[in-house]
Motif scaffolding. Sequence first.
Motif, PDB file in Angstrom:
ATOM      1  N   HIS A 102      -2.713  -8.521  -5.134  1.00  0.00           N
ATOM      2  CA  HIS A 102      -2.742  -7.232  -4.448  1.00  0.00           C
ATOM      3  C   HIS A 102      -1.823  -6.247  -5.162  1.00  0.00           C
ATOM      4  CE1 HIS A 102      -4.285  -9.770  -1.142  1.00  0.00           C
ATOM      5  NE2 HIS A 102      -4.863  -8.674  -0.708  1.00  0.00           N
ATOM      6  N   PRO A 114      -2.625  -2.344   0.555  1.00  0.00           N
ATOM      7  CA  PRO A 114      -2.756  -3.221  -0.611  1.00  0.00           C
ATOM      8  C   PRO A 114      -4.177  -3.196  -1.155  1.00  0.00           C
ATOM      9  CG  PRO A 114      -1.654  -4.341   1.209  1.00  0.00           C
ATOM     10  CD  PRO A 114      -2.217  -3.072   1.777  1.00  0.00           C
ATOM     11  N   VAL A 116      -6.896  -5.198  -3.593  1.00  0.00           N
ATOM     12  CA  VAL A 116      -7.190  -6.463  -4.249  1.00  0.00           C
ATOM     13  C   VAL A 116      -7.721  -6.204  -5.658  1.00  0.00           C
ATOM     14  CG1 VAL A 116      -8.559  -8.579  -4.166  1.00  0.00           C
ATOM     15  CG2 VAL A 116      -7.702  -7.572  -2.043  1.00  0.00           C
TER      16      VAL A 116
END
Length: 339
Positions: A102, A114, A116
């Motif tokens: 993240h 966050p 990915v």
Amino acid sequence: MGLAGMAIVDDAVGANPDLPTRYGIDDLPLILQDRALDPSGRAIYRSDGHAMMMGMRGDTLIVNGVADPVATVPAGLVRLRILNGANARNFDLAFQDQRAFHVVAGDCGLLSTPVVRRTLVVAPGERFEIVVDFSDGRPAILETASDTAAVLAARMANPPRTMGRGSGRILRFEIDLSLPIHTRPLPQRLARLASPVVPADAVRRVISLDMGASMMGLGMIPGTIRHGPGGMHGINGKSYDPERIDYEIPLATTEIWEVWPQMMAHPFHVHGVTFRILSLGGAAPPEHLAGDKDTVLVDRPVELLVRFGQPATKEAPFMLHCHVLEHEDAGMMAQFSTI
């Protein structure tokens, strides 16, 4: 060509207790660089035309001054604060086992949420913070792919050496089950970032990052470089002149800067401001580039919304420049004051 340093500045938002914060245990600074070494292991620096054109690149990758390092981490969430301190190389990071991570922060602070990722390109001068989950207890290797940002210039120059453009291992992580684990889950909200608002009367400036093509025997590109005190490269056709203020910008205003690369990608950096990326090559930026920044890899036309909130006088102006060290030293810099 020396070792880079890192200063970690946290406010109440950045010191979020839901993120790993134990320095040296689950909160690690990673300063990434590349170096050219002679047979005895001493660093060498080339200042030939190709190095000045492409930026000095090496074949040995180092982290925090160490080649082929190993980091011992707990079997849980670990925060990596990444700085590219290389002269010219872009690091295209990924884990060998393709594990996701993240992205939680960029140059100037936390993102809103966050993001990915499985890969992350970090340009010279650029910073990111990522959180990696090592709870599976397996060792992991962080790698970089080849630096493809300079492929166009490399093809044109037909260089006799790779100049450090190959892939390689950055860092191996070993798991120590005795280390304390960060027990809080990764927060889904990090910082409150308002959507960028473009003022109706915003001034639009075009910033061209110009390279001296004569270095490669191609002849000068019409209308680009005028060799001034700064050297062979320039911005908007002018090499850096410490006696010249290139832009006088009213304080507390916002402008749109349209930044164009020439011949290769350039990490573009502005002092004393933060900006938001409005577009990359005409498209919206990816989520991990949506926060406040001061450095951006310009590998296509980029639109930036730049806020001028800090005073800068003509006697002590701010700089804008390419963060490839050799380009900056050879004149790809300009100065602005806020009036």
